[in-house]
Design a protein around this motif. Sequence first.
Motif, PDB file in Angstrom:
ATOM      1  N   GLN A 270      41.888  37.880  54.850  1.00 30.88           N
ATOM      2  CA  GLN A 270      41.425  39.126  54.522  1.00 30.88           C
ATOM      3  C   GLN A 270      42.222  40.220  54.814  1.00 30.88           C
ATOM      4  O   GLN A 270      42.907  40.177  56.006  1.00 30.88           O
ATOM      5  N   LEU A 271      42.604  41.289  54.209  1.00 29.45           N
ATOM      6  CA  LEU A 271      43.408  42.561  54.270  1.00 29.45           C
ATOM      7  C   LEU A 271      42.609  43.810  54.787  1.00 29.45           C
ATOM      8  O   LEU A 271      43.015  44.038  55.927  1.00 29.45           O
ATOM      9  N   ARG A 272      42.094  44.367  53.716  1.00 30.94           N
ATOM     10  CA  ARG A 272      41.209  45.415  54.030  1.00 30.94           C
ATOM     11  C   ARG A 272      39.832  45.755  53.608  1.00 30.94           C
ATOM     12  O   ARG A 272      39.993  44.964  52.437  1.00 30.94           O
ATOM     13  N   THR A 273      39.183  46.800  53.696  1.00 29.62           N
ATOM     14  CA  THR A 273      37.960  47.222  52.786  1.00 29.62           C
ATOM     15  C   THR A 273      38.285  48.394  52.601  1.00 29.62           C
ATOM     16  O   THR A 273      38.685  49.393  53.054  1.00 29.62           O
ATOM     17  N   TYR A 274      38.098  48.513  50.965  1.00 32.55           N
ATOM     18  CA  TYR A 274      38.617  49.823  50.247  1.00 32.55           C
ATOM     19  C   TYR A 274      37.015  50.514  49.746  1.00 32.55           C
ATOM     20  O   TYR A 274      36.303  49.626  49.194  1.00 32.55           O
ATOM     21  N   GLY A 275      36.573  51.695  50.041  1.00 35.28           N
ATOM     22  CA  GLY A 275      35.439  52.043  49.686  1.00 35.28           C
ATOM     23  C   GLY A 275      35.070  53.681  49.558  1.00 35.28           C
ATOM     24  O   GLY A 275      34.193  54.166  49.441  1.00 35.28           O
ATOM     25  N   ASN A 276      36.257  54.303  49.296  1.00 32.41           N
ATOM     26  CA  ASN A 276      36.345  55.763  48.870  1.00 32.41           C
ATOM     27  C   ASN A 276      35.683  56.040  47.637  1.00 32.41           C
ATOM     28  O   ASN A 276      35.333  55.293  46.656  1.00 32.41           O
ATOM     29  N   PRO A 277      34.530  56.889  47.755  1.00 30.55           N
ATOM     30  CA  PRO A 277      33.795  57.334  46.775  1.00 30.55           C
ATOM     31  C   PRO A 277      34.581  57.754  45.503  1.00 30.55           C
ATOM     32  O   PRO A 277      35.704  57.956  45.391  1.00 30.55           O
ATOM     33  N   GLY A 278      34.372  57.067  44.294  1.00 28.08           N
ATOM     34  CA  GLY A 278      35.168  57.482  42.977  1.00 28.08           C
ATOM     35  C   GLY A 278      36.181  56.444  42.654  1.00 28.08           C
ATOM     36  O   GLY A 278      36.814  56.689  41.728  1.00 28.08           O
ATOM     37  N   ARG A 279      36.481  55.415  43.670  1.00 32.01           N
ATOM     38  CA  ARG A 279      37.308  54.499  43.328  1.00 32.01           C
ATOM     39  C   ARG A 279      37.104  53.789  41.955  1.00 32.01           C
ATOM     40  O   ARG A 279      38.120  53.389  41.567  1.00 32.01           O
ATOM     41  N   ASP A 280      35.940  53.540  41.693  1.00 33.30           N
ATOM     42  CA  ASP A 280      35.465  53.029  40.440  1.00 33.30           C
ATOM     43  C   ASP A 280      34.492  53.754  39.723  1.00 33.30           C
ATOM     44  O   ASP A 280      33.561  54.271  40.291  1.00 33.30           O
ATOM     45  N   PRO A 281      34.821  54.221  38.269  1.00 31.52           N
ATOM     46  CA  PRO A 281      34.147  55.354  37.740  1.00 31.52           C
ATOM     47  C   PRO A 281      32.598  54.736  37.265  1.00 31.52           C
ATOM     48  O   PRO A 281      31.795  55.606  37.047  1.00 31.52           O
ATOM     49  N   ARG A 282      32.436  53.346  37.402  1.00 27.93           N
ATOM     50  CA  ARG A 282      31.199  52.881  37.024  1.00 27.93           C
ATOM     51  C   ARG A 282      29.956  53.154  37.894  1.00 27.93           C
ATOM     52  O   ARG A 282      28.801  53.474  37.591  1.00 27.93           O
ATOM     53  N   MET A 283      30.380  53.014  39.496  1.00 26.16           N
ATOM     54  CA  MET A 283      29.356  53.137  40.335  1.00 26.16           C
ATOM     55  C   MET A 283      29.875  53.209  41.639  1.00 26.16           C
ATOM     56  O   MET A 283      31.151  52.858  41.525  1.00 26.16           O
ATOM     57  N   ARG A 284      29.337  53.116  42.802  1.00 27.56           N
ATOM     58  CA  ARG A 284      29.949  53.004  44.073  1.00 27.56           C
ATOM     59  C   ARG A 284      30.379  51.529  44.318  1.00 27.56           C
ATOM     60  O   ARG A 284      29.267  50.800  44.430  1.00 27.56           O
ATOM     61  N   VAL A 285      31.464  51.284  44.337  1.00 27.59           N
ATOM     62  CA  VAL A 285      32.062  50.087  44.540  1.00 27.59           C
ATOM     63  C   VAL A 285      32.753  49.916  45.989  1.00 27.59           C
ATOM     64  O   VAL A 285      33.760  50.504  46.221  1.00 27.59           O
ATOM     65  N   VAL A 286      32.567  49.237  46.649  1.00 26.09           N
ATOM     66  CA  VAL A 286      33.016  48.557  48.038  1.00 26.09           C
ATOM     67  C   VAL A 286      33.918  47.424  47.832  1.00 26.09           C
ATOM     68  O   VAL A 286      33.465  46.256  47.204  1.00 26.09           O
ATOM     69  N   SER A 287      35.074  47.528  47.872  1.00 26.77           N
ATOM     70  CA  SER A 287      36.202  46.153  47.677  1.00 26.77           C
ATOM     71  C   SER A 287      36.843  45.740  48.987  1.00 26.77           C
ATOM     72  O   SER A 287      37.167  46.293  49.612  1.00 26.77           O
ATOM     73  N   VAL A 288      36.450  44.255  49.295  1.00 27.96           N
ATOM     74  CA  VAL A 288      37.245  43.642  50.180  1.00 27.96           C
ATOM     75  C   VAL A 288      38.527  42.822  49.745  1.00 27.96           C
ATOM     76  O   VAL A 288      38.385  41.935  48.855  1.00 27.96           O
ATOM     77  N   ALA A 289      39.535  43.204  49.901  1.00 26.29           N
ATOM     78  CA  ALA A 289      40.974  42.914  49.616  1.00 26.29           C
ATOM     79  C   ALA A 289      41.436  41.758  50.436  1.00 26.29           C
ATOM     80  O   ALA A 289      41.289  41.530  51.635  1.00 26.29           O
ATOM     81  N   TYR A 290      41.926  40.575  49.462  1.00 27.30           N
ATOM     82  CA  TYR A 290      42.387  39.592  50.497  1.00 27.30           C
ATOM     83  C   TYR A 290      44.121  39.525  49.937  1.00 27.30           C
ATOM     84  O   TYR A 290      44.425  39.932  48.879  1.00 27.30           O
ATOM     85  N   LEU A 291      44.733  38.872  50.928  1.00 20.64           N
ATOM     86  CA  LEU A 291      46.305  38.751  50.804  1.00 20.64           C
ATOM     87  C   LEU A 291      46.113  37.213  50.640  1.00 20.64           C
ATOM     88  O   LEU A 291      45.958  36.313  51.498  1.00 20.64           O
ATOM     89  N   ALA A 292      47.078  36.633  49.543  1.00 21.11           N
ATOM     90  CA  ALA A 292      47.332  35.120  49.206  1.00 21.11           C
ATOM     91  C   ALA A 292      48.814  34.976  49.172  1.00 21.11           C
ATOM     92  O   ALA A 292      49.545  35.563  48.507  1.00 21.11           O
ATOM     93  N   PHE A 293      49.227  33.674  49.937  1.00 19.35           N
ATOM     94  CA  PHE A 293      50.686  33.341  49.640  1.00 19.35           C
ATOM     95  C   PHE A 293      50.782  32.159  49.291  1.00 19.35           C
ATOM     96  O   PHE A 293      49.698  31.407  49.519  1.00 19.35           O
ATOM     97  N   ALA A 294      51.528  31.762  48.357  1.00 19.28           N
ATOM     98  CA  ALA A 294      51.848  30.419  47.981  1.00 19.28           C
ATOM     99  C   ALA A 294      53.175  30.101  47.847  1.00 19.28           C
ATOM    100  O   ALA A 294      53.743  30.987  47.249  1.00 19.28           O
ATOM    101  N   PRO A 295      53.811  28.742  47.904  1.00 19.99           N
ATOM    102  CA  PRO A 295      54.894  28.584  47.718  1.00 19.99           C
ATOM    103  C   PRO A 295      55.499  28.562  46.402  1.00 19.99           C
ATOM    104  O   PRO A 295      56.585  28.859  45.977  1.00 19.99           O
ATOM    105  N   SER A 296      54.251  28.232  45.315  1.00 16.64           N
ATOM    106  CA  SER A 296      54.987  28.348  43.951  1.00 16.64           C
ATOM    107  C   SER A 296      53.289  28.156  43.256  1.00 16.64           C
ATOM    108  O   SER A 296      52.476  27.319  43.740  1.00 16.64           O
ATOM    109  N   LEU A 297      53.446  28.915  42.285  1.00 15.49           N
ATOM    110  CA  LEU A 297      52.264  29.042  41.362  1.00 15.49           C
ATOM    111  C   LEU A 297      52.665  28.885  39.952  1.00 15.49           C
ATOM    112  O   LEU A 297      53.771  29.545  39.536  1.00 15.49           O
TER     113      LEU A 297
END
Length: 249
Positions: free
Chosen positions: A90-117
Amino acid sequence: MDEASFLAAYEPRDYPSVAVTVDVVALTIRGGELCVLLVERGRQPFAGQSALPGGFVREESLARAALRELAEETGLTPGRDDLDRVHLEQLRTYGNPGRDPRMRVVSVAYLAFAPSLPEPTAGSDAARAYWVPVQEAKDLAFDHDEVFADGLERARSKLEYTPLATAFTGTEFTIGELRQVYAAVWGEELHAGNFHRKVLSVPGFVESTGETTAKGGERGGPKAKLYRAGDARLLHPALLRPTREDRVR
């Protein structure tokens, strides 16, 4: 009022509507370059604009939602294939008003590492998905420029004090291959001798397999020794990002 009475009188419309999403900063190394997975949005808002993979959380944990979104864009199956080797945090949580024009949206961001995809395959809400070198990822939808910048900095800093770089290598690797991971993530060419000395000075970072490569090492030299990840969880001393003497001369 007891719980049963409260639930009987509860009216959802009396409370603000808030949605929860996950966004994924997925990083891998392709052709010696650090790349991030982006999608082209197939619907409004921001139709046609690039964004990080992500979506609304269903009846699932946050981490499971992040893995599901990553699987949808890469074509891999959770529990199988290379997705098992993905490092997810888990990276951070982002919840500033207006970040999504549809509604109030809180996003939990994740960081993913992989050797090859593999080459990605767009999920249901994306027109296409693609890998792009990190320096080309900009002007993203929503607040994803900020999310991506935070994820990239987290990745670069974690290589300083954890053995996470070994997640980008095979089970066995040379010090030169490990240096290429650091160079790609940090965006810096590193002095081979200095890097080799620093890696071997960190207890538990890597351990020798007792084997060598089948062919000569870098620049046609002698066969290179093979190593595997050690048991260290933190690097002490840390491998700090390059100073002038660390850079290639």
